[in-house]
Design an enzyme around this catalytic site. Structure first.
Site, PDB file in Angstrom:
ATOM      1  N   TRP A 323       0.830  -1.202   0.000  1.00 55.13           N
ATOM      2  CA  TRP A 323       0.000   0.000   0.000  1.00 55.13           C
ATOM      3  C   TRP A 323       0.867   1.255   0.000  1.00 55.13           C
ATOM      4  O   TRP A 323       0.528   2.260  -0.626  1.00 55.13           O
ATOM      5  CB  TRP A 323      -0.909  -0.003   1.232  1.00 55.13           C
ATOM      6  N   HIS A 324       2.020   1.183   0.685  1.00 55.07           N
ATOM      7  CA  HIS A 324       2.882   2.352   0.772  1.00 55.07           C
ATOM      8  C   HIS A 324       3.567   2.692  -0.544  1.00 55.07           C
ATOM      9  O   HIS A 324       3.944   3.845  -0.762  1.00 55.07           O
ATOM     10  CB  HIS A 324       3.939   2.150   1.859  1.00 55.07           C
ATOM     11  N   GLY A 325       3.767   1.716  -1.414  1.00 55.81           N
ATOM     12  CA  GLY A 325       4.414   2.024  -2.672  1.00 55.81           C
ATOM     13  C   GLY A 325       4.583   0.804  -3.557  1.00 55.81           C
ATOM     14  O   GLY A 325       4.666  -0.327  -3.063  1.00 55.81           O
ATOM     15  N   PHE A 491       2.040   8.356  -1.411  1.00 51.59           N
ATOM     16  CA  PHE A 491       1.381   7.072  -1.217  1.00 51.59           C
ATOM     17  C   PHE A 491      -0.107   7.136  -1.535  1.00 51.59           C
ATOM     18  O   PHE A 491      -0.774   6.148  -1.510  1.00 51.59           O
ATOM     19  CB  PHE A 491       1.583   6.580   0.211  1.00 51.59           C
TER      20      PHE A 491
END
Length: 491
Positions: A323-325, A491
């Site tokens: 989800w962060h990247g 993000f």
């Protein structure tokens, strides 16, 4: 638009507040929500007006699907359709080129990358609305008001980088007298918290970023560094992301308070955590809660035995990392924290079996947790897996110890970076956090952990006015040199 920009502080924010307060003063109550929705959309459109189309489509789609789900209770097909549509949309913008790059790497094909720009905040408003669909399915949504729903998704203080707000946290406040209206105490508290957050971002985080970037960029370019430089790079990024995210969280809370809205707690001294489990209860709190309530528990949680519990932890944290990247370094970072949490649970079970008091080890546990977090941050920050391995290896390679004779940082930069790190340590581990300082004003939504700090407690006084004014002035002066984005904007 950035919170740490002159056009936001001196134009967008005061105009937005003045018109809102004027509407309330003249009794035009129905205008308030519409006005805040309009300025939130304008705020989002400042970066790229085309992304507004995506945001509006997402809002309309999820509102309609959520309403139908609520009426047709128990319809899993509609819930699955809604979630899948959100995930596909997020995946297209965020992961398409990542998938193409990996297909090219493992095959003889050479697919061209697509010209896709990542819409700001798509990760946040997607998760927020998935939660709304699930809550509608479970009968937890009592009010389906379209105007309030738009506000819930698009409210600009939390739209760009969180917190991930639960629908009830906005809908319930909409019935309160001070909601979206002028209140002198709310305005003073809001400006004060915003100013402290701005200081954290532009004075603290951006200075740590300077030294962190030198070391991480050096590792990416295969530039040699010493053991102490690798630790300086890792520690400076550790404090950079801390003050960057803490600063944004404060600014979001402060801005919302100016509008008569209280946002949920999203950051609470995470480096004071005595375990990784405790860390995730303090860092990006609303994301942790989403991962727990809408991923970990639905896939089984701890209901099907110890081994399945640990598998579910890994699945949840890998999703959290991704989800962060869109990069393998983020996946590895999520896997590292999954391993940490697994070890943490096993360690707690072992201590419980020994009937040993966990609190007796608290200082040691805080230090161990902090070091573990630092190592994981290296993978989070590095642009490539090779660079992250280079830095971690260099941090523990005693052959790389050469005192203060740096290869990347000159002597002056080395000493300055060490002084910054000492300052970061003092602020993080000694001083109270924002919620503790403003405890008596209840600055976050339904917080139960905050205790007042008798040594540094905010009050509406000339003394605190001077302190806050100094923070704001220093921040505005520093902003003249460079305007930087927040880490979580990406993000």
């Amino acid at each position: 638009m950035l919170f740490n920009s002159y056009e936001f502080i001196f134009l967008f924010l005061p105009v937005s507040l003045l018109i809102l307060y004027a509407a309330k003063a003249f009794g035009i109550n129905k205008l308030s929500i519409f006005w805040v929705v309009i300025i939130s959309i304008l705020f989002y459109a400042y970066k790229d007006i085309y992304n507004v189309i995506l945001l509006i489509f997402s809002i309309i789609f999820n509102y309609i699907v959520g309403g139908v789900i609520a009426k047709r209770k128990g319809c899993k097909f509609l819930l699955s359709f809604g979630i899948l549509t959100n995930v596909v949309l997020l995946s297209y913008y965020k992961y398409t080129n990542f998938i193409i790059e990996n297909l090219n790497a493992i095959s003889d094909y050479n697919f061209d990358l697509l010209n896709i720009s990542l819409p700001i905040a798509i990760s946040f408003f997607t998760f927020q609305q998935i939660a709304y669909l699930v809550d509608s399915y479970q009968g937890k949504v009592d009010e389906h008001d379209f105007t309030k729903y738009i506000l819930f998704v698009s409210f600009f203080p939390q739209l760009i980088a969180g917190p991930i707000v639960h629908h009830n946290q906005i809908f319930s406040q909409s019935k309160e007298r001070n909601f979206l209206s002028f209140n002198s105490t709310n305005l003073i508290i809001g400006v004060s918290i915003f100013s402290i957050g701005l200081f954290k971002k532009v004075v603290l985080a951006d200075n740590f970023a300077h030294y962190a970037n030198l070391i991480f960029n050096g590792a990416e370019n295969a530039q040699d560094a010493t053991l102490i430089e690798y630790w300086i790079g890792a520690l400076c990024y550790t404090f950079q992301i801390y003050f960057d995210f803490s600063g944004y969280s404060d600014m979001a809370i402060g801005l919302a308070r100016m509008f008569g809205v209280t946002l949920p707690e999203n950051f609470y001294s995470p480096y004071k955590s005595s375990s990784i489990i405790d860390f995730w209860r303090r860092w990006h709190i609303t994301l942790s809660r989403f991962l727990r309530d809408y991923i970990y528990i639905p896939i089984g949680g701890a209901r099907n035995g110890v081994s399945r519990k640990f598998v579910n932890i890994f699945i949840t944290m890998l999703i959290g990392g991704l989800w962060h990247g869109a990069g393998w370094t983020f996946v590895v970072w999520g896997a590292i924290h999954a391993l940490y949490i697994t070890i943490n649970h096993a360690w707690r079970s072992f201590l419980s079996w020994l009937d040993f008091s966990f609190s007796l080890l608290k200082p040691v546990n805080i230090a161990v947790t902090f070091i573990a977090v630092i190592i994981a941050w290296v993978f989070f920050r590095a642009d490539s897996f090779d660079a992250s391995i280079t830095i971690v290896h260099g941090m523990f390679d005693l052959n790389g110890w050469t005192g203060l004779n740096g290869l990347i940082l000159n002597a002056a930069s080395l000493y300055k970076s060490i002084l910054w790190i000492c300052l970061g340590m003092f602020i993080v581990f000694v001083l109270p956090n924002t919620q503790e300082i403003f405890h008596k004003y209840h600055v976050v939504y339904e917080s139960v952990r905050v205790k007042s700090n008798r040594f540094i407690a905010f009050s509406i006084s000339s003394r605190w006015g001077a302190i806050v004014g100094l923070f704001l002035l220093m921040s505005l002066v520093v902003m003249q040199t460079e305007i930087s984005t927040f880490i979580y904007f990406e993000f």
